[in-house]
Every structure is written in structure tokens, then in C-alpha cells.
Design a protein around this motif. Structure first.
Motif, PDB file in Angstrom:
ATOM      1  N   CYS A 265      12.676  -1.608  -9.333  1.00  0.00           N
ATOM      2  CA  CYS A 265      11.826  -0.399  -9.383  1.00  0.00           C
ATOM      3  C   CYS A 265      12.194   0.551  -8.221  1.00  0.00           C
ATOM      4  O   CYS A 265      12.197   0.510  -6.898  1.00  0.00           O
ATOM      5  CB  CYS A 265      10.424  -0.290  -9.344  1.00  0.00           C
TER       6      CYS A 265
ATOM      7  N   CYS B 149       8.754   2.016  -6.544  1.00  0.00           N
ATOM      8  CA  CYS B 149       8.050   1.121  -5.628  1.00  0.00           C
ATOM      9  C   CYS B 149       8.870   0.481  -4.650  1.00  0.00           C
ATOM     10  O   CYS B 149       8.459  -0.162  -3.788  1.00  0.00           O
ATOM     11  CB  CYS B 149       7.315  -0.041  -6.464  1.00  0.00           C
TER      12      CYS B 149
ATOM     13  N   HIS C 125       4.109  -3.801 -13.272  1.00  0.00           N
ATOM     14  CA  HIS C 125       4.857  -2.840 -14.066  1.00  0.00           C
ATOM     15  C   HIS C 125       4.707  -2.790 -15.573  1.00  0.00           C
ATOM     16  O   HIS C 125       5.423  -2.390 -16.248  1.00  0.00           O
ATOM     17  CB  HIS C 125       6.259  -2.890 -13.670  1.00  0.00           C
TER      18      HIS C 125
ATOM     19  N   HIS D 145       7.800   3.751 -14.600  1.00  0.00           N
ATOM     20  CA  HIS D 145       8.625   3.856 -13.168  1.00  0.00           C
ATOM     21  C   HIS D 145      10.059   3.653 -13.776  1.00  0.00           C
ATOM     22  O   HIS D 145      10.358   2.984 -14.648  1.00  0.00           O
ATOM     23  CB  HIS D 145       8.315   2.812 -12.150  1.00  0.00           C
TER      24      HIS D 145
END
Ligand SMILES: [Zn+2]
Ligand SMILES: [Zn+2]
Ligand SMILES: [Zn+2]
Ligand SMILES: [Zn+2]
Length: 505
Positions: free
Chosen positions: A295, A298, A312, A320
Motif C-alpha cells: 500500500c 500506509c 484493507h 488505497h
């Protein structure tokens, strides 16, 4: 071992788990102990305003370093609380801080003593035992204002020395020959660069406690620093991958196999971590599941469970932007190598410059010493030559005298033998006459040929001495029979004193 409950201390503030500060401390421990089998259990930041002001006042502009101090090795009977509240006591000996590798006793479980210095600072305390061979350690991370260090060979040597005024600390030499240690016990782990610098400071204000940590060493944890073994020899850590052979190889096997013939030498090899389709590693949240995505928001690896049920799978995080983990990895590798140079910190640049400058100065000092020696030798040679000539002159005079004396003796002997061999056999009246004549001759010899006492002086002496003069007009002189007075101590920062010599007296 009693563990101190850090959170109760008013001067210590707990560090949040998984915060960047926490990660930094844990990473510092991984690097210091060269193992990933270490988990940070708790960390507290020591927030003592008074101490840090004192430290800043004393160490402003000085070289500063981070050093781990095992709480069990805190000297002078001080407790952790005492240090966090009132700072270190240095005594007249000072406090030692070790920078570089930490050698925990439990890293090796075969019970053999491995000696400390060749592998970094040998931590004496075995820590508090936990189940399954795990151990809990308590360490204090300190900032040390090392400044300019006076190098000594042994800590004991520093204890009896006064710190010269130009210096801020002692640095104890630790076997530099062993900087690269091949880890024969763990063949899967690369040879590690071992660093061990020991600094001793005398002024308590040169050491500041910054973090108190408890960490755990767990021999059962996977050693992420282990490398797979070479496909060919099976003994050493593999470092390269050959696609044509589909093999991972250690350096010696790589060289041996790929220099065998021309065909093999054309095989393209890549560093092990750049091999295509290497293992990806598991998701930090779902052990056992391969983290195949990353990601970008993050900054976390993500696995299929994360996407289906985990962090997620819903809400904002569901949207994301995820990229393939391999892609993210390659990108990071590229970035790390392309920025390797530009990431050099300002301090490193300054230090590199300083090393270069100091090298030049050392060369200049060596050259000046060489010129000095050459000059002294020239003078000495000249003096020796003159001395030899004088000595020859003196010797030739003595020799002449000696020969003369011998000649006189010979002459007397020659006359006496004439007396003995011939005159003695004369008839008595003739003998009596001859004897009177002989005595007269002897008398003459005595009177005329008397050897004068040596006309030359018998000795050459050296008078005066050499005077060495530095650039800043310090004079060091030697007396003829004495030794040179103490050599000038190099003063850092200034250009090296050029030394001239004068022949004195
Ligand atoms: Zn091999
Ligand atoms: Zn190959
Ligand atoms: Zn995310
Ligand atoms: Zn996951």
C-alpha cells in the motif's frame, strides 16, 4: 536481576509502540546485535530538562555519539533512576561507553566463552531468563559528548592518565584487525562488519541518558539476516544468482564455476536480492500469508487476507492505491542505490573532508619529520667525518710517538745486545774500557732521545646539542649526552608544526 519499572519514573515518558521512535530504537538494537531475533518490549524516553541543558552546554559543538549501556553494568553503584534524575557520576576514572556491536551472551548457546573485543562490546549480564531460552535485557541508550579523543591501548592506561587539556575523552583501541569477522558458527549469516569503539569521559555532563529500553532476545525467532546456503558447496552464504544455472552461489563458487570455461563466463549473475521470483516474505499481520502487494499510502505490505478481511478490506483503506510488492521493492532498491551518494549527511561530508585534511597534515608531519631526520643525519655525518679526520690526525701523531718510543727501545736493546754478545768476551781491560764507553752511549741515548710526552690532545668530546624549533617557535633541545626533551604533542586543528633543527654549541 531486578528490573526497574520505567513507566513509574517521572523523568521517563513511554514511547508509543510501532511509532517511528520505537522502530528506530528496535532497528538500532538489531544493528548493534547483528540479529533480528530481538524484540523491543518497552521503551521510555528520559526527559530530564536539567540534564539535557547541562549536556548541551558542555557538549555544544563536540562530536556526539549514541551508546548502549547495559543497566547491569552501570558503574559506581548507581541505579537507573539515579542516573535519569541526577545524571552520571564519573569518579576520577570516568565512565566507559561502547559504540558499535553489542555481544549478548545468549547469542551463542554453546556456553563457550568467545572473548569480547573481537565481536564488539561483550555484555556481561545474561539478562533475565524468560521461558524457552528467551532473555530480557535492560539497556540505557546514552548520548556521549566524545569530542576529540585521546587514544590509549587499554582502559587501565586511561585510568592512570590525566586527560590532556586539548582532549575531551579517551578512546580505547579495540583490535582493529578483526573488523571483518567471518561468522563460522552461523554459515548462513554474512561476514559482519564489527565495530567497537570505547570512549571514556571524565565529566559527568558529557553523558546524557536518553532512552531506557527493555528488549527480548528470542533464539526461536526466525533470523531474517540469515542468507540461504550456496547451491554448490552448501557451506557458505549465497550472494549471487545465476539465471542460466538457476542457482544461488557463494562468491568462491561463483568465481570457480564461472571461470571454468568461456561459455560459463558469459552467464549473467545478479545479486541475490535482485533475483526474479525470489521469495516475497510474509505479511506482518498474517504470518504464513505471502505479502504480494504494497500500500503506497500506509507504506505497508498487504496480503490477500488484508484485502479480503483485514485492514484493507473496508472503508477508506479499501480504496488505497496498492502496487505489486516486487515492484515496490525494486523501486526502493533503485532509490536506495541512486540516492546512496546524495544521502550522505552533511556530517559525513565534513568528516570525510576532515579525514582527507588530517591525512594531508599527517603526511606533512611525516615529511617534516623525514626532512628533520635527513638534516640531522647530514649534520651527524658531517660531524662524524670531521671527527674521523681529527681523530686520524691525532692518531697519526700518537702513532708517530709510539713508533719513536719503540725505536728508542730498539736502539737501547741493540746497544745492550752488542754489549752482551761481543763486548763481554773482550779481555778484562778492554772490557772495562768498553763498559765505560757503553755507559756513556746509554747516557747519551737517555739524554738526547728522550721521548717527549704526546704532543696531541688525546680525546674528542661532543659539546652542545641539537635544537629542534617548531613553527610556533617552541624549542626542544638535546644535551650532548642526554636525551631529547619531550616531543611536542600534536595540537589538533592547527597546521602541523614544522620542525627545523639547529646545531648548537
Ligand atoms: Zn559455494
Ligand atoms: Zn552460471
Ligand atoms: Zn493502505
Ligand atoms: Zn495480511
Amino acid at each position: 536481576m531486578e528490573l526497574h519499572q520505567a513507566p513509574d519514573q517521572p523523568f521517563a515518558v513511554p514511547v508509543t509502540r510501532r511509532s517511528p521512535e520505537w522502530g528506530w530504537l528496535e532497528y538500532l538494537l538489531h544493528a548493534s546485535c547483528s540479529t533480528y531475533r530481538i524484540r523491543l518490549r518497552s521503551a521510555c524516553s528520559v526527559a530530564n530538562k536539567r540534564l539535557s541543558l547541562e549536556f548541551d552546554a558542555r557538549c555544544k559543538g563536540l562530536l556526539q555519539l549514541h551508546a548502549w549501556l547495559p543497566v547491569a553494568e552501570i558503574p559506581f553503584g548507581q541505579t537507573v533512576e539515579d542516573i535519569c534524575r541526577n545524571g552520571f557520576k564519573a569518579g576520577h576514572v570516568g565512565v566507559s561507553f561502547h559504540v558499535g556491536n553489542l555481544q549478548l551472551p545468549s547469542l551463542y548457546d554453546d556456553g563457550r566463552d568467545r572473548g569480547g573485543n573481537d565481536r564488539g562490546h561483550n555484555v556481561k549480564s545474561r539478562g533475565r531468563s524468560l521461558p524457552a531460552g528467551r532473555r530480557l535485557y535492560e539497556f540505557l541508550l546514552c548520548r556521549v559528548g566524545a569530542g576529540r579523543s585521546y587514544l590509549v591501548d587499554k582502559a587501565a592506561q586511561a585510568e592512570s592518565l590525566a586527560l590532556p587539556p586539548e582532549f575531551d575523552s579517551f578512546c580505547v583501541r579495540h583490535s582493529p584487525a578483526n573488523e571483518q569477522v567471518v561468522n563460522e558458527e552461523f554459515p548462513g549469516v554474512l561476514p559482519r562488519h564489527v565495530l567497537h569503539h570505547e570512549y571514556m569521559v571524565r565529566d559527568p555532563a558529557q553523558a546524557l541518558p536518553v532512552y531506557l529500553v527493555h528488549f527480548e532476545f528470542d533464539p526461536e525467532m526466525p533470523e531474517l539476516l540469515n542468507l540461504p546456503l550456496c547451491d554448490s558447496c552448501g557451506l557458505q552464504a549465497a550472494l549471487v544468482y545465476c539465471q542460466a544455472d538457476d542457482a544461488i552461489l557463494c562468491r568462491p563458487c561463483d568465481t570457480r564455476i564461472h571461470s571454468a570455461n568461456k561459455l560459463a563466463s558469459r552467464h549473467i549473475r545478479v545479486e541475490l536480492n535482485r533475483r526474479p521470483n525470489g521469495p516475497l516474505g510474509s505479511c506482518p499481520d498474517h504470518s504464513g500469508a505471502e505479502a504480494d502487494m504494497y500500500c503506497t499510502e500506509c507504506k505497508l505490505p498487504v496480503c490477500q487476507h488484508c484485502r479480503k478481511l483485514g485492514n484493507h478490506s473496508a472503508g477508506e483503506a479499501k480504496n488505497h492505491r496498492l502496487i505489486g510488492l516486487r515492484e515496490a521493492y525494486q523501486h526502493a532498491l533503485k532509490e536506495s542505490s541512486s540516492t546512496a551518494n546524495s544521502m550522505l549527511s552533511e556530517r559525513q561530508r565534513v568528516e570525510q573532508q576532515q579525514v582527507a585534511q588530517l591525512d594531508q597534515r599527517l603526511v606533512a608531519v611525516q615529511e617534516s619529520t623525514q626532512a628533520l631526520e635527513d638534516g640531522i643525519y647530514d649534520q651527524v655525518q658531517l660531524a662524524v667525518k670531521q671527527g674521523q679526520a681529527l681523530a686520524e690526525e691525532q692518531a697519526s701523531l700518537f702513532m708517530a710517538d709510539e713508533l719513536e718510543a719503540k725505536r728508542q727501545l730498539e736502539q737501547v736493546a741493540w746497544m745492550d745486545s752488542f754489549m752482551e754478545d761481543h763486548v763481554k768476551n773482550l779481555p778484562p781491560p778492554d772490557y772495562l774500557n768498553a763498559w765505560l764507553l757503553h755507559a756513556k752511549v746509554r747516557e747519551d741515548v737517555n739524554q738526547l732521545g728522550r721521548l717527549q710526552q704526546a704532543r696531541a690532545s688525546a680525546m674528542l668530546r661532543l659539546e652542545g646539542g641539537l635544537r629542534l624549533v617548531t613553527d610556533d617557535s617552541k624549542v626542544y633541545s638535546s644535551e650532548a649526552a642526554g636525551t631529547m626533551t619531550a616531543a611536542p604533542r600534536p595540537r589538533g586543528g592547527k597546521s602541523p608544526p614544522k620542525t627545523r633543527f639547529l646545531l648548537d654549541g
